[in-house]
Design an enzyme around this catalytic site. Sequence first.
Site, PDB file in Angstrom:
ATOM      1  CG  HIS A 307     -11.457  -0.665  -3.891  1.00  0.00           C
ATOM      2  ND1 HIS A 307     -11.500  -0.880  -5.246  1.00  0.00           N
ATOM      3  CD2 HIS A 307     -11.557  -1.879  -3.304  1.00  0.00           C
ATOM      4  CE1 HIS A 307     -11.625  -2.177  -5.467  1.00  0.00           C
ATOM      5  NE2 HIS A 307     -11.657  -2.804  -4.319  1.00  0.00           N
ATOM      6  CG  ASP A 364     -11.034  -6.416   3.350  1.00  0.00           C
ATOM      7  OD1 ASP A 364     -11.801  -7.392   3.372  1.00  0.00           O
ATOM      8  OD2 ASP A 364     -10.098  -6.296   2.545  1.00  0.00           O
TER       9      ASP A 364
HETATM   10  N1  CMC Z   1      -4.668   5.388   4.249  1.00  0.00           N
HETATM   11  C1  CMC Z   1      -4.035   6.545   3.974  1.00  0.00           C
HETATM   12  N2  CMC Z   1      -3.746   6.984   2.717  1.00  0.00           N
HETATM   13  C2  CMC Z   1      -4.150   6.221   1.700  1.00  0.00           C
HETATM   14  C3  CMC Z   1      -4.826   5.004   1.906  1.00  0.00           C
HETATM   15  C4  CMC Z   1      -5.093   4.593   3.224  1.00  0.00           C
HETATM   16  N3  CMC Z   1      -5.735   3.449   3.468  1.00  0.00           N
HETATM   17  N4  CMC Z   1      -5.102   4.437   0.697  1.00  0.00           N
HETATM   18  C5  CMC Z   1      -4.614   5.264  -0.221  1.00  0.00           C
HETATM   19  N5  CMC Z   1      -4.036   6.345   0.378  1.00  0.00           N
HETATM   20  C6  CMC Z   1      -3.422   7.511  -0.293  1.00  0.00           C
HETATM   21  C7  CMC Z   1      -2.063   7.175  -0.854  1.00  0.00           C
HETATM   22  O1  CMC Z   1      -1.042   7.446   0.075  1.00  0.00           O
HETATM   23  C8  CMC Z   1      -2.019   8.076  -2.060  1.00  0.00           C
HETATM   24  O2  CMC Z   1      -1.753   9.380  -1.610  1.00  0.00           O
HETATM   25  P1  CMC Z   1      -0.899  10.397  -2.550  1.00  0.00           P
HETATM   26  O3  CMC Z   1      -1.713  10.576  -3.787  1.00  0.00           O
HETATM   27  O4  CMC Z   1      -0.769  11.631  -1.731  1.00  0.00           O
HETATM   28  O5  CMC Z   1       0.407   9.726  -2.797  1.00  0.00           O
HETATM   29  C9  CMC Z   1      -3.451   8.052  -2.593  1.00  0.00           C
HETATM   30  O6  CMC Z   1      -4.262   7.805  -1.426  1.00  0.00           O
HETATM   31  C10 CMC Z   1      -3.733   6.989  -3.648  1.00  0.00           C
HETATM   32  O7  CMC Z   1      -3.333   5.730  -3.109  1.00  0.00           O
HETATM   33  P2  CMC Z   1      -2.681   4.547  -3.932  1.00  0.00           P
HETATM   34  O8  CMC Z   1      -1.930   3.674  -3.018  1.00  0.00           O
HETATM   35  O9  CMC Z   1      -1.945   5.134  -5.115  1.00  0.00           O
HETATM   36  O10 CMC Z   1      -3.983   3.841  -4.500  1.00  0.00           O
HETATM   37  P3  CMC Z   1      -4.036   2.385  -5.069  1.00  0.00           P
HETATM   38  O11 CMC Z   1      -5.202   2.334  -5.951  1.00  0.00           O
HETATM   39  O12 CMC Z   1      -2.712   1.986  -5.620  1.00  0.00           O
HETATM   40  O13 CMC Z   1      -4.259   1.480  -3.751  1.00  0.00           O
HETATM   41  C11 CMC Z   1      -5.286   0.314  -1.979  1.00  0.00           C
HETATM   42  C12 CMC Z   1      -5.485   0.984  -3.349  1.00  0.00           C
HETATM   43  C13 CMC Z   1      -6.555  -0.465  -1.623  1.00  0.00           C
HETATM   44  C14 CMC Z   1      -4.124  -0.697  -2.067  1.00  0.00           C
HETATM   45  C15 CMC Z   1      -4.979   1.389  -0.926  1.00  0.00           C
HETATM   46  O14 CMC Z   1      -6.063   2.277  -0.826  1.00  0.00           O
HETATM   47  C16 CMC Z   1      -4.646   0.803   0.447  1.00  0.00           C
HETATM   48  O15 CMC Z   1      -3.496   0.459   0.695  1.00  0.00           O
HETATM   49  N6  CMC Z   1      -5.664   0.665   1.358  1.00  0.00           N
HETATM   50  C17 CMC Z   1      -5.459   0.037   2.645  1.00  0.00           C
HETATM   51  C18 CMC Z   1      -5.475  -1.486   2.476  1.00  0.00           C
HETATM   52  C19 CMC Z   1      -6.872  -2.024   2.248  1.00  0.00           C
HETATM   53  O16 CMC Z   1      -7.819  -1.662   2.929  1.00  0.00           O
HETATM   54  N7  CMC Z   1      -6.976  -2.956   1.274  1.00  0.00           N
HETATM   55  C20 CMC Z   1      -8.237  -3.636   0.953  1.00  0.00           C
HETATM   56  C21 CMC Z   1      -8.759  -3.268  -0.402  1.00  0.00           C
HETATM   57  S1  CMC Z   1     -10.451  -3.805  -0.669  1.00  0.00           S
HETATM   58  C22 CMC Z   1     -10.448  -5.518  -0.614  1.00  0.00           C
HETATM   59  C23 CMC Z   1      -9.480  -6.195  -1.503  1.00  0.00           C
HETATM   60  O17 CMC Z   1      -9.156  -5.747  -2.598  1.00  0.00           O
HETATM   61  O18 CMC Z   1      -9.024  -7.258  -1.114  1.00  0.00           O
END
Ligand code: CMC
Length: 428
Positions: A307, A364
């Site tokens: 998140h 989710d």
């Molecule tokens: N699986 C594997 N690796 C992950 C995941 C995941 N679900 N989420 C983040 N990471 C890793 C990412 O690759 C990165 O690694 P590194 O630092 O080595 O490059 C690190 O964790 C930070 O991730 P980020 O993408 O920079 O973080 P963000 O804040 O931009 O993204 C997020 C947040 C929710 C988009 C992301 O965690 C994600 O894609 N999660 C899966 C989709 C999901 O479940 N979304 C629902 C969010 S909650 C409800 C809502 O908001 O609607």
Amino acid sequence: MSKTAILEIDGKKYEFPLVEGTENEVAIDIKSLRSDTNGVTTLDPGYKNTGSCESAITFLNGEEGILRYRGYAIEDLAEKADFLEVAYLLIFGELPTKDELIKFHNDIKAQSHVDEDVKRIIDGFPKSAHPMGVLSSLTSALVAFNPSSVNVDSEEEMYNAIVKIMAKFPVLTAWAYRKRVGLPLDYGDDSLGYVENFLKMMFKKPNGDYIPKQVIVDALDKLLILHADHEQNCSTSTVRIVGSSHAGLFVSISAGIAALWGPLHGGANQAVIEMLEAIKEDGGDTKKYMAKAKDKDDPFRLMGFGHRVYKNFDPRAKIIKRSADSVLDDLGIDDPVLNIAKGLEKEALEDPYFVDRKLYPNVDFYSGIIYRSLGIPVEMFTPMFALGRLPGWIAQWREMRLRKEPIGRPRQIYIGETLRDFKPVEKR
Ligand code: CMC
């Protein structure tokens, strides 16, 4: 003396005031940055460090896993309030009295019809259309049937617009589903509660009645409360920024629905169950998928994990996980994907990759399992999220207009070509 922050550029110092919220969050107020510095701007892709507004609606502390609507703990509201009470709280700032709540519900019921011509619009969509696309289009189409724009300085006009969208949105959501499964469009029964009537509008067959079990009504009510607002997330920011051009409430919400659809946001609930199903079909080897999620050359992500703001746990996920257990128990359902979900969660919570990056199950991760047990099909998971988020979008839109916020218009740093000569087509 009020606190300030000093910024030094090329040896020259600039001073900016600090803004402190009621929960002691601190921000540097850079409103005068460009004029003070002769054009220097900030660069923050994804707005990871940027506050776009001051808001009195939702407080979220990602480090400590706190979520409150208007000062009330999400745990309390999920346990003790119903969705309509929470909607009123979010939109108008206080919990309603009994009379206010009855009036709010009656006013919604009085607006719960949709122009018959909307049915012809629905007929124009192929059955295979994703209900999120249909819902976004229909919400936008509502403007055509309610063309007068809201005078935001009139409490009465604002209230009427809010009641209208609260009334018509569940109808459109249910109809998006009924079209997909070939059921005749139905208005349910206004003598029922808001959530109960929504379930009836979804599931009533033309040749029979539909009386939902109380456990189903309660579980859905709770899920909608948990989704009702989440401060400046992607869809809410979209609603605020669209509304900041003084576009109307309905069309701003339509844009919010489009933003919510994506799998990194609300669309994750559908993606989670599809992922869990795929793991089950593939023999249930969670380790294989954990390895894929950690492999930087593999685009696979563990959906329902991570998140932008929560770096401890998502308090909504905690409540939902408990609720999933009890709902499945009450309904006597043994869902094998629940075990896969629990297995994945356990492994992830012990895995250094997830621990180091503070990746925890989000709202989710378990919601799809409950939706499925309530008989809600997978492509309707994200529309359910939208139905829950509706009061939050309304509250944020209303706040943005009442605070007379300026039009949202971020800056950029241009990295393209500098001035060059135009070449006629025959010389290229
Ligand atoms: N699986 C594997 N690796 C992950 C995941 C995941 N679900 N989420 C983040 N990471 C890793 C990412 O690759 C990165 O690694 P590194 O630092 O080595 O490059 C690190 O964790 C930070 O991730 P980020 O993408 O920079 O973080 P963000 O804040 O931009 O993204 C997020 C947040 C929710 C988009 C992301 O965690 C994600 O894609 N999660 C899966 C989709 C999901 O479940 N979304 C629902 C969010 S909650 C409800 C809502 O908001 O609607």
